[in-house]
Design a protein around this motif. Sequence first.
Motif, PDB file in Angstrom:
ATOM      1  N   ASN B 132       0.826  -1.206   0.000  1.00 35.93           N
ATOM      2  CA  ASN B 132       0.000   0.000   0.000  1.00 35.93           C
ATOM      3  C   ASN B 132       0.861   1.256   0.000  1.00 35.93           C
ATOM      4  O   ASN B 132       0.626   2.195  -0.767  1.00 35.93           O
ATOM      5  CB  ASN B 132      -0.933  -0.013   1.205  1.00 35.93           C
ATOM      6  N   ARG B 242      -1.710   4.363   8.605  1.00 37.47           N
ATOM      7  CA  ARG B 242      -2.195   5.073   7.426  1.00 37.47           C
ATOM      8  C   ARG B 242      -1.176   6.103   6.954  1.00 37.47           C
ATOM      9  O   ARG B 242      -0.474   6.699   7.775  1.00 37.47           O
ATOM     10  CB  ARG B 242      -3.509   5.802   7.751  1.00 37.47           C
ATOM     11  N   GLU B 244      -0.925   9.377   4.017  1.00 35.22           N
ATOM     12  CA  GLU B 244      -1.489  10.177   2.923  1.00 35.22           C
ATOM     13  C   GLU B 244      -0.430  11.141   2.411  1.00 35.22           C
ATOM     14  O   GLU B 244       0.242  11.819   3.193  1.00 35.22           O
ATOM     15  CB  GLU B 244      -2.700  10.989   3.400  1.00 35.22           C
ATOM     16  N   MET B 253      -3.918   8.117  -0.666  1.00 36.26           N
ATOM     17  CA  MET B 253      -4.119   7.727   0.724  1.00 36.26           C
ATOM     18  C   MET B 253      -4.112   6.219   0.871  1.00 36.26           C
ATOM     19  O   MET B 253      -4.921   5.541   0.241  1.00 36.26           O
ATOM     20  CB  MET B 253      -5.485   8.229   1.208  1.00 36.26           C
ATOM     21  N   ALA B 254      -3.211   5.709   1.707  1.00 42.73           N
ATOM     22  CA  ALA B 254      -3.229   4.273   2.010  1.00 42.73           C
ATOM     23  C   ALA B 254      -4.051   4.068   3.270  1.00 42.73           C
ATOM     24  O   ALA B 254      -3.685   4.550   4.346  1.00 42.73           O
ATOM     25  CB  ALA B 254      -1.813   3.753   2.208  1.00 42.73           C
ATOM     26  N   GLU B 255      -5.162   3.375   3.123  1.00 37.83           N
ATOM     27  CA  GLU B 255      -6.028   3.093   4.271  1.00 37.83           C
ATOM     28  C   GLU B 255      -5.590   1.794   4.948  1.00 37.83           C
ATOM     29  O   GLU B 255      -4.754   1.062   4.427  1.00 37.83           O
ATOM     30  CB  GLU B 255      -7.487   2.989   3.809  1.00 37.83           C
ATOM     31  N   ASN B 256      -6.180   1.506   6.082  1.00 38.52           N
ATOM     32  CA  ASN B 256      -5.844   0.298   6.828  1.00 38.52           C
ATOM     33  C   ASN B 256      -6.307  -0.974   6.126  1.00 38.52           C
ATOM     34  O   ASN B 256      -7.251  -0.955   5.347  1.00 38.52           O
ATOM     35  CB  ASN B 256      -6.498   0.346   8.211  1.00 38.52           C
ATOM     36  N   GLU B 257      -5.666  -2.069   6.467  1.00 32.65           N
ATOM     37  CA  GLU B 257      -6.172  -3.383   6.093  1.00 32.65           C
ATOM     38  C   GLU B 257      -6.976  -3.931   7.269  1.00 32.65           C
ATOM     39  O   GLU B 257      -6.683  -3.636   8.422  1.00 32.65           O
ATOM     40  CB  GLU B 257      -5.016  -4.324   5.754  1.00 32.65           C
TER      41      GLU B 257
ATOM     42  N   ARG C 156      -9.600  21.416   3.773  1.00 34.27           N
ATOM     43  CA  ARG C 156      -8.969  21.816   2.511  1.00 34.27           C
ATOM     44  C   ARG C 156     -10.033  22.335   1.559  1.00 34.27           C
ATOM     45  O   ARG C 156     -11.000  21.645   1.272  1.00 34.27           O
ATOM     46  CB  ARG C 156      -8.251  20.608   1.870  1.00 34.27           C
TER      47      ARG C 156
ATOM     48  N   GLU D 259      -6.761  -5.380  -4.340  1.00 30.03           N
ATOM     49  CA  GLU D 259      -5.313  -5.535  -4.521  1.00 30.03           C
ATOM     50  C   GLU D 259      -4.501  -4.682  -3.555  1.00 30.03           C
ATOM     51  O   GLU D 259      -3.393  -5.025  -3.181  1.00 30.03           O
ATOM     52  CB  GLU D 259      -4.936  -5.193  -5.968  1.00 30.03           C
ATOM     53  N   HIS D 260      -5.033  -3.540  -3.194  1.00 29.52           N
ATOM     54  CA  HIS D 260      -4.368  -2.697  -2.200  1.00 29.52           C
ATOM     55  C   HIS D 260      -5.420  -1.771  -1.606  1.00 29.52           C
ATOM     56  O   HIS D 260      -6.581  -1.818  -2.010  1.00 29.52           O
ATOM     57  CB  HIS D 260      -3.186  -1.915  -2.798  1.00 29.52           C
ATOM     58  N   THR D 261      -5.002  -0.943  -0.639  1.00 30.66           N
ATOM     59  CA  THR D 261      -5.964  -0.097   0.080  1.00 30.66           C
ATOM     60  C   THR D 261      -5.835   1.380  -0.280  1.00 30.66           C
ATOM     61  O   THR D 261      -6.363   2.240   0.425  1.00 30.66           O
ATOM     62  CB  THR D 261      -5.744  -0.212   1.601  1.00 30.66           C
ATOM     63  N   VAL D 262      -5.133   1.671  -1.364  1.00 32.44           N
ATOM     64  CA  VAL D 262      -4.846   3.073  -1.688  1.00 32.44           C
ATOM     65  C   VAL D 262      -5.999   3.705  -2.483  1.00 32.44           C
ATOM     66  O   VAL D 262      -6.504   3.113  -3.428  1.00 32.44           O
ATOM     67  CB  VAL D 262      -3.539   3.201  -2.482  1.00 32.44           C
ATOM     68  N   ALA D 263      -6.396   4.904  -2.055  1.00 30.11           N
ATOM     69  CA  ALA D 263      -7.353   5.707  -2.816  1.00 30.11           C
ATOM     70  C   ALA D 263      -6.620   6.911  -3.388  1.00 30.11           C
ATOM     71  O   ALA D 263      -5.961   7.646  -2.654  1.00 30.11           O
ATOM     72  CB  ALA D 263      -8.494   6.169  -1.920  1.00 30.11           C
ATOM     73  N   LYS D 264      -6.734   7.069  -4.687  1.00 28.27           N
ATOM     74  CA  LYS D 264      -6.141   8.238  -5.344  1.00 28.27           C
ATOM     75  C   LYS D 264      -7.269   9.201  -5.674  1.00 28.27           C
ATOM     76  O   LYS D 264      -8.241   8.821  -6.324  1.00 28.27           O
ATOM     77  CB  LYS D 264      -5.429   7.800  -6.630  1.00 28.27           C
TER      78      LYS D 264
END
Lengths: 338, 338, 338, 338
Positions: B132, B242, B244, B253-257, C156, D259-264
């Motif tokens: 992540n 986390r 960001e 932003m990498a959120e939690n697993e 923001r 696949e991952h926890t990332v939100a862009k």
Amino acid sequence: MSEKINIAVIGTGRMGSVHVGNLVNRIPEANLVALCDIKLDVVQAVAKQWEIKRAVQHYQDLLEDKAIEAVLIATSTDTHAEILKDCANAGKHIFCEKPLALDLNEIDEALSVVEQAGVKLQVGFNRRFDKNFRQVRQIVKSGELGRPCLLKITNRDPALPSLEFLRASGGLFLDMTIHDFDMARFQIGEVDEVYATGSVLIDEALKEFGDLDTAVISLKFKDGTLGSIDNSRQAVYGYDQRVEVFCLNGTAMAENETEHTVAKGNLEGFHTARVEAFFMQRYGPCYVEEVREFLRCVRDDQPVPVSGEDGRQAVVLGYAAWKSFHENRPVKVSEIAG
Amino acid sequence: MSEKINIAVIGTGRMGSVHVGNLVNRIPEANLVALCDIKLDVVQAVAKQWEIKRAVQHYQDLLEDKAIEAVLIATSTDTHAEILKDCANAGKHIFCEKPLALDLNEIDEALSVVEQAGVKLQVGFNRRFDKNFRQVRQIVKSGELGRPCLLKITNRDPALPSLEFLRASGGLFLDMTIHDFDMARFQIGEVDEVYATGSVLIDEALKEFGDLDTAVISLKFKDGTLGSIDNSRQAVYGYDQRVEVFCLNGTAMAENETEHTVAKGNLEGFHTARVEAFFMQRYGPCYVEEVREFLRCVRDDQPVPVSGEDGRQAVVLGYAAWKSFHENRPVKVSEIAG
Amino acid sequence: MSEKINIAVIGTGRMGSVHVGNLVNRIPEANLVALCDIKLDVVQAVAKQWEIKRAVQHYQDLLEDKAIEAVLIATSTDTHAEILKDCANAGKHIFCEKPLALDLNEIDEALSVVEQAGVKLQVGFNRRFDKNFRQVRQIVKSGELGRPCLLKITNRDPALPSLEFLRASGGLFLDMTIHDFDMARFQIGEVDEVYATGSVLIDEALKEFGDLDTAVISLKFKDGTLGSIDNSRQAVYGYDQRVEVFCLNGTAMAENETEHTVAKGNLEGFHTARVEAFFMQRYGPCYVEEVREFLRCVRDDQPVPVSGEDGRQAVVLGYAAWKSFHENRPVKVSEIAG
Amino acid sequence: MSEKINIAVIGTGRMGSVHVGNLVNRIPEANLVALCDIKLDVVQAVAKQWEIKRAVQHYQDLLEDKAIEAVLIATSTDTHAEILKDCANAGKHIFCEKPLALDLNEIDEALSVVEQAGVKLQVGFNRRFDKNFRQVRQIVKSGELGRPCLLKITNRDPALPSLEFLRASGGLFLDMTIHDFDMARFQIGEVDEVYATGSVLIDEALKEFGDLDTAVISLKFKDGTLGSIDNSRQAVYGYDQRVEVFCLNGTAMAENETEHTVAKGNLEGFHTARVEAFFMQRYGPCYVEEVREFLRCVRDDQPVPVSGEDGRQAVVLGYAAWKSFHENRPVKVSEIAG
């Protein structure tokens, strides 16, 4: 202002009074000039609350008034057809709550009168105006995801309505699933065949009058798309309203709206909000938008977004579902509509 | 197979035995030939479990063995520097757990020996290998979101470690925040100034030895990016991890697993899983990947992904944070690193 | 109806006209009797749109009118203090947009007049009425999560305002962060010390008048809770408004609201909506609720939910942040408030 | 170690070699002593890779070996029944990949031999071991949500398999939906009636051999619960695997893993990961857990978690679905199983 449409509301019960409030506060295209309800005390109270000058008991009293260009019918379903015909004959444009009627012959007669009168008729399938379902449709219609393959609709009420209401409702497929049948036509197109299963799992009392509280309906569309609708009368976590259109090159899913955005984390995990409680919370803006759109179509002489035929087809599908359930076999829509 | 690297593990306690299991089962690049631990019974038990033939008490016994090309050091922090130097002098490539040491002079001496010996040294900042955080970095480095403006890191343990452990740990900023300092450098680059605040809110006993359990650290990077790290020793809902990176034209932003993907809905709303419990659940795959990458760099004579200098800088930032906290003022990194 | 409060709106620009629309359509507790704006053509146009009979250019003309029980002040900030004092002296209850003023002496003077006059004064910190932030506060205040340890606020804007606006705004900490300072006090309580960092990363032109577009502010609260606020003037994905209160036994996080609930899945993954565009979309209902609450407090003679002192403290914190930034050191709130 | 079970793997193709890797590295209960595959070069290569000493071409060669206590059968489906019978007669406990066979008579014969031999037989319905689906089942079985009303299963492959594979697969309902039929029985219980619809929307070539690529299947369970399964062979956003059990007092929904926890976030909104690519990513841990559980049942002489009868029922439901599709009517399971 000359561009405002003079409108009267016929039927000021639960749904009617929602429309009255919207027409007063949120619909600049409207000039609400009169209210009507068979219960005189009800209509007078609503008129007082919203400061509407004219309140009558009999809709016939409004028909002669040439200043009234349009009516919004929100009376009980069994009166729709007659009022529709009289209003059409009087040259009023008509917004009518769903369903048009529970008798297909009555519907056909009413639609025929409307057509001859040359007035506009829009049916109150409010969910077509939900921003989320519209977004799904827009994505799918753009073609970017390729052709639709599967339609999935989840429609679950938060709690069982009163038995009194249910007895007169036409039953699950004509009262509740009817919204999903219209959504199916809105998202995909014409349905060819329906197969309906149902159970009574919430309240045994429904068995007395042959109604259901839980159902799964399979659809085959004319273009080969397949569909599945699931219904329940009791989703304790809120008003569960989801639509997915799965396509050859992707999917578009409208998820639920929730009461708030807060997540509480504790030893047990995370806790988030209930789904929006019921139709006024979820579809409140749709009731505004559908009437605004109707009035704009009247003003600009454009075709309305939900036609009388749309209103009829949803009822046809409801009957197809009941026939399918009773005979435990897939039923062609043409068996009903024929 | 000739391409496998012969490696020995020095220190087979908690982290060391994790590495042993990985080297045996999940790292085809490795040939684990020997184990070492000052506690002979411990190393013998681990050797038996994983069927490793050689188990010694003193790492010096391994240094002469020309067949051993690399060592993985997972002993207690206070022994790292000496073992590092001896292994480097013996020509072994070195993977060393973080922190390199708690004394900057010791670190400098060790790095100098490593450099002269010409061996490779990789430091165990495992989070750089989390899929992540890597995804965040890849998005940001691609440039598609424009320059980074803000970095936010949340790093919260599920529960306070033992007081015994904490007493020897270097304190919050050198034991826990050190990971975030390295992540900050991984995501953005060099830090110019640190301002650290902290509180004791979980266990008053920490005050006896001047440690903290809760902290917020502000960072100014050399390129003008601003950062904020928050730490706690007790996130009861799981291991909160986390990151960001907010940029001029968007954010990553990498959120939690989480422990599972199930949502339970009931009258109170929706209930979802705890965050993955702790570092072995969240970062398990990183412990494999970092060592595989180290071995590939040894084999192909490539620069390692986490250098000795990276290991040193994270310690420098830890000291800057402590100085900032004690003097209640922003501290330039150059004040420490000078 | 005798329970309605007669109110006048002073200042019918952007925010004022929002309040006018709400008072007419959504606030049954109000009877909007007059409008005032120094720009006569503006106030006359607004009056016509909403069918308000009285529209004046000078607020002094309203003060004598005994029928006017309350005023809503939405003029430019530099006029607030004077109007406040005159309205208070005339015995009107006052709802005043934030900030009360940019000069602390002016604020103190105005608050003193208000106190002597014995009228109610509520300040327009609308975010206290956001359902999500209220839910966070309610969870935390219930005590179920134990004492707060960390407060995190992300605020923001979607895009940089005009330079003209910014020049007169008091700068980032007094124009934008001021909302976060009030939110900090709403969620946790009194702040003891502030440390502010800032950068100009979006538009170099801000440097001409010493403003910032990106900031991270650290807070120490009197009760030991730590806080971090991050601000940016350009979040291209929408109006990013998040609050987390992390406690000893859990956390409460208010996430963003989004434009719709649709997820589109395709080869690249899933694509969901932007965050609600800006303050009218996100905080629209707050503008209604804060005024309704004010009117109910006037009617029932109850303390208002956002006091003059609340308005003052947020400005104090804004000055503390600027002082901290300019001197690059943590600043005690008492240095300003003294 | 005396507690390990000596096991041989018969069939070392795609699934078989997955099991071999697991048995060597992740299943401490196993002692993998031999491999068998009709393709000698394949089995020899696998044996070399995993350092297994014995590799044979004919499974009959393993039957005499008394040291082999259990076999794992992962050969092509058409050989399952015969191997099953021979291994059972040789007294070996058996783990067999799904489906047991495509011919119900063959299945019945095999199960009869297994029963007479008194050996254990577990069928490879791996999804029963998925942590998410298990969590759903545990919540529902706990009774906290009241009785189940609706079961919904979404099962969509990421891409169409080869036509060669499909030709021999038994078709959609026996190759793909068979997993869902087993999941339906796992979550709810016995199915009474099946109604299956299907389309060819992805690749016209399937029509040549009468297969389908898209389907919706309605289920009626014996206890009145209703169900809906939807299948597609082409979900371009990943391997879509969802299960919901909706109950009288709530719902339990297993969402996809990603696949991952990332939100862009950018101007278009937010972008998140694809669903886990395919069965090895999503169900990898299940392949380990199902075999471990089998070995523990063998060791402790306990009933296996997925019985031969479970394997048979899923095939029965597959045939019911095909019959329903071909005759376009709901089909009672008893019509097949009779």
